[in-house]
Design an enzyme around this catalytic site. Structure first.
Site, PDB file in Angstrom:
ATOM      1  N   TYR A  68       0.848  -1.185   0.000  1.00 21.14           N
ATOM      2  CA  TYR A  68       0.000   0.000   0.000  1.00 21.14           C
ATOM      3  C   TYR A  68       0.887   1.240   0.000  1.00 21.14           C
ATOM      4  O   TYR A  68       1.545   1.552   1.003  1.00 21.14           O
ATOM      5  CB  TYR A  68      -0.915   0.035   1.224  1.00 21.14           C
ATOM      6  N   PHE A 223     -13.888  -4.800  -0.535  1.00 25.83           N
ATOM      7  CA  PHE A 223     -14.897  -4.268  -1.461  1.00 25.83           C
ATOM      8  C   PHE A 223     -16.295  -4.491  -0.878  1.00 25.83           C
ATOM      9  O   PHE A 223     -17.188  -5.025  -1.548  1.00 25.83           O
ATOM     10  CB  PHE A 223     -14.797  -4.915  -2.840  1.00 25.83           C
ATOM     11  N   PRO A 224     -16.532  -4.077   0.381  1.00 24.17           N
ATOM     12  CA  PRO A 224     -17.818  -4.368   1.028  1.00 24.17           C
ATOM     13  C   PRO A 224     -19.000  -3.636   0.413  1.00 24.17           C
ATOM     14  O   PRO A 224     -20.147  -3.976   0.717  1.00 24.17           O
ATOM     15  CB  PRO A 224     -17.588  -3.914   2.477  1.00 24.17           C
ATOM     16  N   LEU A 225     -18.727  -2.661  -0.434  1.00 29.09           N
ATOM     17  CA  LEU A 225     -19.811  -1.945  -1.111  1.00 29.09           C
ATOM     18  C   LEU A 225     -19.790  -2.193  -2.615  1.00 29.09           C
ATOM     19  O   LEU A 225     -20.512  -1.536  -3.361  1.00 29.09           O
ATOM     20  CB  LEU A 225     -19.712  -0.443  -0.815  1.00 29.09           C
ATOM     21  N   GLY A 227     -18.440  -2.331  -6.581  1.00 30.23           N
ATOM     22  CA  GLY A 227     -18.130  -1.190  -7.430  1.00 30.23           C
ATOM     23  C   GLY A 227     -16.718  -0.668  -7.392  1.00 30.23           C
ATOM     24  O   GLY A 227     -16.466   0.470  -7.799  1.00 30.23           O
TER      25      GLY A 227
END
Length: 311
Positions: A68, A223-225, A227
């Site tokens: 990161y 990527f809990p949402l 998109g």
């Protein structure tokens, strides 16, 4: 009472645990953690300030990796997080920074690369032991797929990970981007958590989540949402999510996160943001009460993410 003398309902700072209590590698933690990847967008001072706010809000586990920001995010965590905060640092190996390559990272799946990545994480975090280290494989997407010498047998990878645990350099082993079969094969080595892409609109891993629940393994969806990349549907655009948000006077993102917490008791969230307001909204999602009717409407949203391969 915990070893710090605080109630298990609060973190070491005395703040209520964000999202309530969960378990990670045998420790009681907040069910809402923080994914630090997006801090690479901030300057150092602002990134440190956000991490201090994370702790103040009752978060006591962080997700990071050496790749990161090519070590930047780890260095910020080192500067911001204090020993008395009693924060569980979760890092990952299986890829390395690749600042001069076509993308920000390259796979590093071979045993000697996994060991080197752990050493690099230890150095940049300034730790003698990383509490949890996830082995990032390439069994499932979205993400890169291993080719050539990067196709490495799971047993060879687990051998070096367990050796690193025996040496005290890591506290517990997790897995990322894995299949049900991979988890079953890895369980005898002792697995603390699994990180896979998963959200209300991407529930292909329901059997894997069920196996984690049965085996006492924490489920930490990234990527809990949805998109996150082109071609992946967004939770926040689902009519049922938008309607639930309007009903409760909150944001669609908060509904998406709250659904995950309601869906299974072993879910630990690691939403990431570089924005203070979004951070506070994410934490507030842990207090939302979704009634049975609302949950039924959300559960009826179809899963359709598929298996998208990037890079």
């Amino acid at each position: 009472m915990t070893a710090t003398g605080k109630s298990s309902e609060t973190t070491a700072s005395g703040a209520p645990r964000a999202g309530g209590r969960g378990t990670l590698a045998g420790r009681t933690v907040s069910r809402i953690g923080y994914g630090a990847m997006q801090l690479e967008r901030n300057d150092r001072a602002d990134a440190v300030a956000i991490l201090r706010r994370v702790v103040e809000l009752g978060v006591d586990h962080l997700d990071t990796a050496q790749f990161y920001g090519n070590g930047f995010v780890n260095s910020v965590i080192r500067a911001a997080i204090r020993g008395e905060d009693d924060v569980v640092i979760v890092s990952k190996v299986g890829a390395d920074p690749d600042p001069d390559g076509p993308g920000p990272l390259r796979l590093a799946q071979r045993p000697e690369q996994l060991r080197a990545s752990v050493e690099n994480n230890l150095a940049s975090l300034g730790l003698e032991q990383i509490p949890v280290v996830n082995l990032r494989r390439t069994d499932t997407g979205p993400g890169l797929r291993a080719e050539g010498d990067q196709v490495v047998p799971l047993d060879d990878q687990l051998a070096v990970m367990t050796a690193l645990r025996d040496e005290g350099k890591i506290g517990a082993i997790g897995l990322s981007a894995v299949s049900v079969d991979t988890l079953r094969r890895a369980l005898p080595a002792g697995i603390a958590c699994v990180q896979n892409a998963y959200s209300l609109v991407a529930r292909d891993d329901e059997k894997l989540l069920g196996l984690c629940l049965a085996e006492g393994v924490a489920w930490m969806p990234f990527f809990p949402l949805g998109g996150a990349f082109p071609g992946l549907p967004k939770v926040t655009e689902e009519p049922a999510v938008v309607a639930a948000a309007k009903s409760l006077g909150v944001t669609p993102s908060q509904i998406g996160l709250a659904w995950l917490l309601h869906h299974a008791p072993n879910v630990l969230l690691i939403p990431g943001t570089s924005n203070r307001r979004h951070l506070e909204e994410n934490i507030a999602a842990g207090a939302l009460d979704l009634d049975k009717e609302m949950l039924a409407e959300l559960d009826a949203v179809p899963t359709r993410a598929g298996d998208i391969v990037l890079g």
